[in-house]
Design a protein around this motif. Structure first.
Motif, PDB file in Angstrom:
ATOM      1  N   VAL A  52      90.733  63.810 149.966  1.00 33.83           N
ATOM      2  CA  VAL A  52      90.035  64.373 151.120  1.00 33.83           C
ATOM      3  C   VAL A  52      90.850  64.236 152.400  1.00 33.83           C
ATOM      4  N   CYS A  53      91.553  63.135 152.551  1.00 36.80           N
ATOM      5  CA  CYS A  53      92.204  62.819 153.836  1.00 36.80           C
ATOM      6  C   CYS A  53      93.724  62.931 153.806  1.00 36.80           C
ATOM      7  N   GLY A  54      94.297  63.306 152.680  1.00 37.34           N
ATOM      8  CA  GLY A  54      95.744  63.453 152.619  1.00 37.34           C
ATOM      9  C   GLY A  54      96.434  62.132 152.346  1.00 37.34           C
ATOM     10  N   THR A  55      97.763  62.200 152.174  1.00 37.24           N
ATOM     11  CA  THR A  55      98.554  61.012 151.853  1.00 37.24           C
ATOM     12  C   THR A  55      99.795  60.942 152.720  1.00 37.24           C
ATOM     13  N   GLY A  56     100.358  59.725 152.777  1.00 38.54           N
ATOM     14  CA  GLY A  56     101.622  59.516 153.467  1.00 38.54           C
ATOM     15  C   GLY A  56     101.572  59.920 154.926  1.00 38.54           C
ATOM     16  N   PRO A  57     102.643  60.529 155.429  1.00 39.94           N
ATOM     17  CA  PRO A  57     102.700  60.893 156.852  1.00 39.94           C
ATOM     18  C   PRO A  57     101.707  61.981 157.239  1.00 39.94           C
ATOM     19  N   ASP A  58     101.124  62.678 156.252  1.00 38.99           N
ATOM     20  CA  ASP A  58     100.165  63.738 156.549  1.00 38.99           C
ATOM     21  C   ASP A  58      98.719  63.252 156.492  1.00 38.99           C
ATOM     22  N   ALA A  59      98.516  61.981 156.246  1.00 41.97           N
ATOM     23  CA  ALA A  59      97.158  61.460 156.085  1.00 41.97           C
ATOM     24  C   ALA A  59      96.451  61.358 157.437  1.00 41.97           C
ATOM     25  N   ARG A  60      95.135  61.394 157.393  1.00 43.36           N
ATOM     26  CA  ARG A  60      94.295  61.104 158.547  1.00 43.36           C
ATOM     27  C   ARG A  60      93.290  60.029 158.147  1.00 43.36           C
ATOM     28  N   LEU A  61      92.717  59.361 159.126  1.00 43.71           N
ATOM     29  CA  LEU A  61      91.691  58.368 158.827  1.00 43.71           C
ATOM     30  C   LEU A  61      90.397  59.054 158.389  1.00 43.71           C
ATOM     31  N   PRO A  62      89.684  58.478 157.428  1.00 38.75           N
ATOM     32  CA  PRO A  62      88.366  59.022 157.074  1.00 38.75           C
ATOM     33  C   PRO A  62      87.416  58.990 158.263  1.00 38.75           C
ATOM     34  N   ARG A  63      86.491  59.939 158.281  1.00 38.62           N
ATOM     35  CA  ARG A  63      85.490  60.033 159.344  1.00 38.62           C
ATOM     36  C   ARG A  63      84.093  60.018 158.725  1.00 38.62           C
ATOM     37  N   LEU A  64      83.100  59.781 159.558  1.00 40.12           N
ATOM     38  CA  LEU A  64      81.728  59.786 159.065  1.00 40.12           C
ATOM     39  C   LEU A  64      81.336  61.151 158.513  1.00 40.12           C
ATOM     40  N   SER A  65      81.932  62.188 159.044  1.00 33.40           N
ATOM     41  CA  SER A  65      81.638  63.537 158.557  1.00 33.40           C
ATOM     42  C   SER A  65      82.137  63.772 157.137  1.00 33.40           C
ATOM     43  N   ASP A  66      82.901  62.820 156.580  1.00 31.53           N
ATOM     44  CA  ASP A  66      83.412  62.950 155.217  1.00 31.53           C
ATOM     45  C   ASP A  66      82.448  62.401 154.172  1.00 31.53           C
ATOM     46  N   TYR A  68      82.043  58.632 145.986  1.00 33.94           N
ATOM     47  CA  TYR A  68      82.382  57.381 145.317  1.00 33.94           C
ATOM     48  C   TYR A  68      82.405  56.217 146.313  1.00 33.94           C
ATOM     49  N   ILE A  69      82.863  56.481 147.534  1.00 33.72           N
ATOM     50  CA  ILE A  69      82.835  55.454 148.569  1.00 33.72           C
ATOM     51  C   ILE A  69      81.388  55.085 148.894  1.00 33.72           C
ATOM     52  N   CYS A  70      80.514  56.078 148.989  1.00 27.26           N
ATOM     53  CA  CYS A  70      79.088  55.805 149.227  1.00 27.26           C
ATOM     54  C   CYS A  70      78.505  54.965 148.095  1.00 27.26           C
ATOM     55  N   ALA A  71      78.892  55.294 146.865  1.00 28.32           N
ATOM     56  CA  ALA A  71      78.410  54.524 145.712  1.00 28.32           C
ATOM     57  C   ALA A  71      78.936  53.092 145.756  1.00 28.32           C
ATOM     58  N   MET A  72      80.147  52.906 146.257  1.00 28.38           N
ATOM     59  CA  MET A  72      80.694  51.553 146.390  1.00 28.38           C
ATOM     60  C   MET A  72      79.850  50.709 147.341  1.00 28.38           C
ATOM     61  N   HIS A  97      72.218  60.750 144.471  1.00 27.98           N
ATOM     62  CA  HIS A  97      71.604  60.061 145.612  1.00 27.98           C
ATOM     63  C   HIS A  97      72.562  59.035 146.220  1.00 27.98           C
ATOM     64  N   GLU A  98      73.851  59.172 145.917  1.00 32.94           N
ATOM     65  CA  GLU A  98      74.794  58.164 146.382  1.00 32.94           C
ATOM     66  C   GLU A  98      74.894  58.094 147.904  1.00 32.94           C
ATOM     67  N   THR A  99      74.586  59.191 148.600  1.00 32.86           N
ATOM     68  CA  THR A  99      74.647  59.170 150.070  1.00 32.86           C
ATOM     69  C   THR A  99      73.367  58.625 150.697  1.00 32.86           C
ATOM     70  N   ASP A 100      72.389  58.237 149.883  1.00 31.33           N
ATOM     71  CA  ASP A 100      71.165  57.594 150.370  1.00 31.33           C
ATOM     72  C   ASP A 100      71.186  56.151 149.895  1.00 31.33           C
ATOM     73  N   SER A 117      78.115  52.202 158.833  1.00 35.08           N
ATOM     74  CA  SER A 117      79.123  51.178 159.124  1.00 35.08           C
ATOM     75  C   SER A 117      79.879  50.787 157.864  1.00 35.08           C
ATOM     76  N   LEU A 118      79.155  50.605 156.771  1.00 36.99           N
ATOM     77  CA  LEU A 118      79.817  50.255 155.524  1.00 36.99           C
ATOM     78  C   LEU A 118      80.720  51.391 155.054  1.00 36.99           C
ATOM     79  N   PHE A 119      80.212  52.602 155.113  1.00 40.78           N
ATOM     80  CA  PHE A 119      81.002  53.742 154.623  1.00 40.78           C
ATOM     81  C   PHE A 119      82.324  53.872 155.360  1.00 40.78           C
ATOM     82  N   ILE A 120      82.289  53.905 156.685  1.00 43.78           N
ATOM     83  CA  ILE A 120      83.508  54.192 157.438  1.00 43.78           C
ATOM     84  C   ILE A 120      84.553  53.099 157.250  1.00 43.78           C
ATOM     85  N   ASN A 121      84.101  51.842 157.146  1.00 43.16           N
ATOM     86  CA  ASN A 121      85.065  50.756 156.996  1.00 43.16           C
ATOM     87  C   ASN A 121      85.563  50.621 155.568  1.00 43.16           C
TER      88      ASN A 121
END
Length: 458
Positions: A276-290, A296-300, A362-365, A389-393
């Motif tokens: 979703v966010c790219g890799t290496g020098p082209d990467a960006r930080l994840p955002r809440l809009s992601d 899978y991050i939500c499920a974590m 329902h992973e986003t709930d 807060s958990l998701f973004i970090n």
């Protein structure tokens, strides 16, 4: 939670889906399965949403104003104003602050990786302080310790005094209530700590200099018509800070433990973030809009709270009237407690950290199928803030940081209350590309200098 504590709550579940305990003059029913929790706490929430009287922890220590353990009639008004925390507009505004504070936390990881656990603490305190009061956290170490101790001493008071188990004793004439000599100083000290945090923001609101915040725009806004007193408002605001800081810090520490124990899960999560966010020098930080794209991050986040529950039991949900359930009659005053250990382990491979179990649409709930935020009408009103807060970090740490053991540790003992490092961890950045990404984003967000100041004081 220690292995001994976990075993005790497991033992309660051996008696079936419900276990009755007589504690003093109270009767508590421990709910040991998801089914009975859903039936009694959720479906019958209109009859089980009050609390049993606790004259010491709720009365003396909390001045009868901590909404967590308030009876139904007193709790309704604080709940009404706090419900605004769930609105879409509020979540969007607060989300900007969560992302900024998270960016600073990541910069702190770059500058001072060995203090990873302190960065979790600063983030959690700062973001909830910004939401509640509209200001970035600028408190002394002593002030932060006092606030932490307000939580610790309050939680430690619950059930400690026999008076909370025999509440009718509080009806004795005050000159016979000798326990007040011990508990009143603690309640007054807690009140004074709250007042020292509350008075400055209240003055700013009165003077028209306060920045956007829950206190300015909701709690003290005339349009909300909050009916409580100034002291009531103070307790609502400071409880938000208490609840929003410590649990987030603890959950992020649990995430690190999961990274040590199950690195394969983090490899899979990193692959999702990279997609979703790219890799290496082209990467960006994840955002809440992601969030929708990073299921899978939500499920974590949900699995973190199931795998090592922060709360092994919930405050009792007390019946406000007699009712029947599957042949049992529960009289008014019966308390129902969610036994989080067996409820959370009512699944396949319960000892494994396995986010896939939450990939059910329902992973986003974060509250769906998970009872760590309570349930029914007494569910924690800030659960969506906590999820974000958990998701973004989690997403950003998974993307940019590698965690490895740095010594012996017991994965069953997390030392969540520890001030120092809770377990030995070696923290390194994934690569120079991600280190540069974080430094660049911290500069854009205007938090790099603050991150350096934190570094200098650790």
């Amino acid at each position: 939670m220690t292995p001994t504590t976990e075993m005790y709550f497991w033992d309660l579940a051996k008696y079936g889906e419900m276990t009755t305990l007589h504690l003093g003059s109270k009767t508590w029913i421990f709910l040991n399965s998801k089914r009975v929790v859903a039936e009694i706490i959720a479906k019958r929430g209109s009859m089980t949403n009050t609390r049993s009287p606790m004259p010491v922890s709720s009365g003396i220590v909390s001045h009868d104003r901590r909404s967590l353990i308030m009876p139904q009639e007193a709790w309704a008004e604080p709940r009404r104003v706090m419900h605004s925390l769930l609105s879409g507009t509020a979540l969007q505004q607060y989300g900007e602050w969560q992302e900024m504070e998270s960016t600073q936390m990541m910069a702190e990881y770059v500058l001072k990786p060995r203090s990873w656990y302190r960065h979790h603490y600063r983030y959690a305190n700062s973001v909830i302080h910004r939401i509640a009061f509209g200001e970035r956290l600028q408190k002394s170490t002593k002030e932060l310790e006092d606030m932490q101790n307000c939580v610790t001493f309050f939680v430690g008071s619950i059930g400690t005094s026999i008076i909370d188990w025999f509440p009718d004793l509080a009806k004795l004439p005050k000159f016979l209530q000798v326990w007040r000599l011990y508990w009143t100083p603690l309640g007054d000290w807690n009140y004074d700590v709250y007042r020292s945090w509350w008075d400055p923001i209240r003055r700013q609101v009165e003077e028209g200099t306060a920045k956007p915040s829950f206190v300015r725009d909701v709690l003290l806004n005339p349009e909300t018509k909050y009916s409580g007193s100034d002291e009531d408002a103070m307790y609502v605001a400071l409880q938000l800070i208490e609840a929003g800081s410590d649990t987030t810090r603890e959950a992020l520490n649990i995430m690190v433990m999961a990274a040590l124990e199950h690195p394969e899960v983090f490899s899979k999560a990193r692959a999702e973030v990279d997609r979703v966010c790219g890799t290496g020098p082209d990467a960006r930080l994840p955002r809440l809009s992601d969030m929708e794209q990073l299921g899978y991050i939500c499920a974590m986040a949900k699995e973190i709270l199931r795998w090592r529950p922060i709360f092994v039991v919930t405050p009792d949900h007390t019946a406000s009237k007699d009712f029947e359930f599957e042949g049992y009659t529960f009289p008014e005053g019966t308390g129902f407690v969610i036994n989080e250990v067996p409820v959370g382990n009512e699944c396949e491979r319960p000892d494994d950290f396995y986010p896939e179990r939450w990939m059910d649409g329902h992973e986003t709930d974060i509250a769906h199928g998970l009872w760590q935020f309570g349930g029914g009408r007494r569910i924690c009103v800030g659960y969506r803030l906590a999820q974000r807060s958990l998701f973004i970090n989690i997403a950003r740490l998974v993307q940019s940081v590698d965690f490895k053991p740095a010594g012996f540790y017991n994965p069953k003992v997390l030392n969540l209350e520890a001030v120092n490092e809770p377990f030995p961890v070696q923290v390194t950045m994934r690569s120079k590309d991600y280190e540069n990404l974080i430094i660049r984003e911290a500069g854009v967000a205007g938090v790099m200098e603050d991150a350096k100041l934190v570094r200098d004081t650790l």
